[in-house]
Design an enzyme around this catalytic site. Structure first.
Site, PDB file in Angstrom:
ATOM      1  N   LYS A 158     -14.175  13.231  70.980  1.00 29.12           N
ATOM      2  CA  LYS A 158     -13.209  13.326  70.011  1.00 29.12           C
ATOM      3  C   LYS A 158     -11.894  12.646  70.196  1.00 29.12           C
ATOM      4  O   LYS A 158     -11.223  12.865  71.297  1.00 29.12           O
ATOM      5  CB  LYS A 158     -13.144  14.735  69.338  1.00 29.12           C
ATOM      6  CG  LYS A 158     -14.474  15.199  68.656  1.00 29.12           C
ATOM      7  CD  LYS A 158     -13.693  16.736  68.156  1.00 29.12           C
ATOM      8  CE  LYS A 158     -15.211  17.506  67.738  1.00 29.12           C
ATOM      9  NZ  LYS A 158     -14.762  18.870  67.203  1.00 29.12           N
ATOM     10  N   HIS A 208     -18.811  25.270  58.532  1.00 30.69           N
ATOM     11  CA  HIS A 208     -17.254  25.104  58.779  1.00 30.69           C
ATOM     12  C   HIS A 208     -16.673  26.302  58.053  1.00 30.69           C
ATOM     13  O   HIS A 208     -16.933  26.232  56.753  1.00 30.69           O
ATOM     14  CB  HIS A 208     -16.946  23.945  57.896  1.00 30.69           C
ATOM     15  CG  HIS A 208     -15.487  23.589  57.931  1.00 30.69           C
ATOM     16  ND1 HIS A 208     -14.783  22.467  58.285  1.00 30.69           N
ATOM     17  CD2 HIS A 208     -14.519  24.643  57.405  1.00 30.69           C
ATOM     18  CE1 HIS A 208     -13.358  22.729  57.962  1.00 30.69           C
ATOM     19  NE2 HIS A 208     -13.403  23.736  57.168  1.00 30.69           N
ATOM     20  N   ARG A 293      -0.536  22.914  56.909  1.00 31.30           N
ATOM     21  CA  ARG A 293      -0.308  22.868  55.561  1.00 31.30           C
ATOM     22  C   ARG A 293      -0.712  23.527  54.655  1.00 31.30           C
ATOM     23  O   ARG A 293      -1.905  24.398  54.977  1.00 31.30           O
ATOM     24  CB  ARG A 293      -0.587  21.147  55.310  1.00 31.30           C
ATOM     25  CG  ARG A 293      -1.989  21.166  55.162  1.00 31.30           C
ATOM     26  CD  ARG A 293      -2.600  19.788  54.778  1.00 31.30           C
ATOM     27  NE  ARG A 293      -4.117  19.843  54.753  1.00 31.30           N
ATOM     28  CZ  ARG A 293      -4.929  19.486  55.610  1.00 31.30           C
ATOM     29  NH1 ARG A 293      -4.431  19.407  56.687  1.00 31.30           N
ATOM     30  NH2 ARG A 293      -6.398  19.798  55.326  1.00 31.30           N
ATOM     31  N   VAL A 296      -5.979  22.059  49.969  1.00 30.19           N
ATOM     32  CA  VAL A 296      -6.520  21.886  48.552  1.00 30.19           C
ATOM     33  C   VAL A 296      -7.027  23.133  48.136  1.00 30.19           C
ATOM     34  O   VAL A 296      -7.110  23.153  47.016  1.00 30.19           O
ATOM     35  CB  VAL A 296      -7.551  20.482  48.744  1.00 30.19           C
ATOM     36  CG1 VAL A 296      -8.148  20.331  47.233  1.00 30.19           C
ATOM     37  CG2 VAL A 296      -6.879  19.212  49.073  1.00 30.19           C
ATOM     38  N   ARG A 339     -14.454  20.289  43.590  1.00 32.50           N
ATOM     39  CA  ARG A 339     -13.416  19.083  43.434  1.00 32.50           C
ATOM     40  C   ARG A 339     -14.249  18.273  42.310  1.00 32.50           C
ATOM     41  O   ARG A 339     -15.305  17.617  42.813  1.00 32.50           O
ATOM     42  CB  ARG A 339     -13.217  18.400  44.758  1.00 32.50           C
ATOM     43  CG  ARG A 339     -12.596  19.410  45.705  1.00 32.50           C
ATOM     44  CD  ARG A 339     -12.005  18.609  46.832  1.00 32.50           C
ATOM     45  NE  ARG A 339     -11.830  19.712  48.060  1.00 32.50           N
ATOM     46  CZ  ARG A 339     -11.055  19.403  48.919  1.00 32.50           C
ATOM     47  NH1 ARG A 339     -10.685  17.942  49.464  1.00 32.50           N
ATOM     48  NH2 ARG A 339     -10.595  20.070  49.968  1.00 32.50           N
TER      49      ARG A 339
END
Ligand code: MV4
Length: 459
Positions: A158, A208, A293, A296, A339
């Site tokens: 990665k 996740h 942060r 969403v 979403r």
């Protein structure tokens, strides 16, 4: 004391932040690009300043223009929202050095967690479980070969500046390493101006699961439980829920404690999210990344905890202490968010910009809509295509699912294609309804609904 906030963002999150400020009695300044002059956040804020043409780099990503807007409107603080400059350490630093409160973590934490190899090392030191892998960035392909040999295949390389899947390659066999390493490096070089890579053992189709943490400027840290964000398409989350159907109370407790401890040991303050890869087969979880942060999907946590995360984030930035202790956090019921994007699921989720001619998303018991869209709004091709977040809450997962289906059936958006039909399919899928899904769910589902080529045109 924060009396006036500039919101360095647009869309639904700008409106969400304005709402939090208004409830706190704080004045707001919206900044906007020429494409957003007629938008709801601009209309709703107390003041507004145009910061440039539609292209993000000339407006929402332009630090000097935003700092000028802050200066002429005489604000005390800046809220960056998510995306754009939210995880730009330089921007946080610019705020810090001009005496403005950055409503987020210290710039140092943004910088450290932005380097995924450094983040891994810091979390490891903090006692958070990490996957076997390289100590830091890999020197060259030689070192990559040696490391892969030690941890065992499959491995994943990665980009240190990555996240979101760019500059990432899974390697199943030693003979593929050299080629895939070079590809990841080239992609990382092009995207981030640095080809630096690190390596981890690769987990096959994990879930996740992320933990919301909240830390004040006085060293107190709590977590607000998890969100399961395994339903993603090309590293874009589409559905999130809390609690995760995959966790039992003991794993949940350990994951929450690990996240809170990680945040505390790195000297974090503000809202943050620690992302984990969760392996259902073994019940093991591993640190993946930390997002520094407001996210969403924060509303699902708000609905199960009853805590207004944006207000809390602003209060903490102003120096207030956390108002509750860990054992005072109460989790109630179940929440799911989807979403709604202006994308055509029939055409590979191609963006469908244009004017929204009719817009009605439902309401009723347990339904929350976070949106900046009204009939007549124009979805610009310059920005992301999210038109609304539909978030439901129920006493249990079953009630939340039924509310979501009811709300999606009532919704009507004309003028642009949306992901509403796709969501209706997912929410009626037996595996999703049973809570049986992982990060591979959408790919398998997509493959299953496509007609195999050899039978196409038959019948
Ligand atoms: C992984 C992984 C399996 N094992 N790392 C994808 C985005 C980037 N943030 C990290 N990602 C992954 N890292 C190891 N060691 C699987 C993924 C992954 C993934 C992770 C979360 C949600 C969706 C995903 C889809 C594909 C791959």
């Amino acid at each position: 004391m924060i009396r006036k906030v500039l919101i360095a963002n647009r869309g639904e999150i700008a409106l969400r932040i304005i709402r939090a400020c208004r409830e706190l009695g704080i004045a707001t300044v919206a900044v906007y690009s020429e494409a957003d002059a007629d938008s709801l956040p601009v209309e709703t804020a107390d003041e507004s300043v145009c910061i440039g043409p539609p292209r993000s780099r000339d407006s929402y990503l332009n630090i000097p223009r935003i700092m000028s807007a802050a200066q002429i409107t005489n604000v005390d603080a800046i809220h960056p929202g998510y995306g754009f400059l939210a995880e730009n350490a330089q921007f946080a630093e610019a705020c810090e050095s001009s005496g403005l409160v950055f409503i987020g973590p210290p710039s140092r934490a943004i910088r450290e967690m932005g380097d995924k190899a450094v983040a891994r090392a810091k979390m490891r030191k903090a006692g958070v479980p990490i996957l076997k892998g390289s100590a830091g960035v890999l020197k060259d392909v030689k070192e990559a070969e040696k490391t892969a040999q030690e941890i065992g295949y499959p491995v994943i390389v990665k980009a240190k500046d990555g996240g979101g899947g760019k500059g990432m390659r899974v390697v199943h066999r030693p003979e593929d390493l050299e080629r895939l390493y070079a590809m990841a490096q080239a992609e990382a070089e092009a995207a981030f101006n640095s080809g630096a890579l690190y390596m981890e053992r690769f987990l096959q189709q994990p879930r996740h699961i992320e933990i919301q943490v909240v830390a004040d400027r006085h060293g107190h840290v709590i977590h607000l439980g998890e969100r399961d964000c395994s339903i993603q398409r090309r590293h874009q989350k589409l559905i999130e829920e809390a609690p995760s159907p995959a966790l039992n109370p003991s794993i949940r407790k350990r994951m929450g404690q690990a996240a809170a401890q990680g945040a505390k040991r790195i000297g974090y303050h503000s809202l943050g999210t620690i992302e984990f890869l969760f392996e259902e087969k073994t019940g093991e979880f591993y640190f993946m990344e930390m997002n520094t942060r407001l996210q969403v999907e924060h509303p699902v946590t708000e609905l199960v905890t009853g805590i207004d995360l944006v207000k809390l984030q602003i209060e903490i930035a102003a120096g207030e202490k956390l108002p509750i202790k860990q054992d005072e956090v109460r989790f109630t019921g179940h929440s799911i968010e989807c979403r709604i994007n202006a994308e055509d699921p029939q055409k590979g989720f191609r963006p469908s910009p244009g004017e929204v001619s009719y817009f009605h998303l439902s309401g009723g018991p347990g339904v929350r809509i976070d949106s900046h869209i009204v009939a007549g709004s124009v979805i610009s091709p310059h920005y992301d295509s999210m038109v609304a977040k539909l978030i439901v809450h129920g006493r249990d997962r079953d009630e939340a699912l039924h509310r979501m289906q009811r709300a999606l059936q009532e919704a009507r958006v004309d003028g642009v294609a949306t992901t509403i039909p796709f969501h209706l399919e997912v929410f009626s899928h037996l595996d999703f309804r049973g809570g049986r899904y992982d990060t591979g769910f959408l790919d398998r589902y997509q493959a299953a609904r496509e007609v195999p080529p050899e039978t196409r045109g038959a019948v």
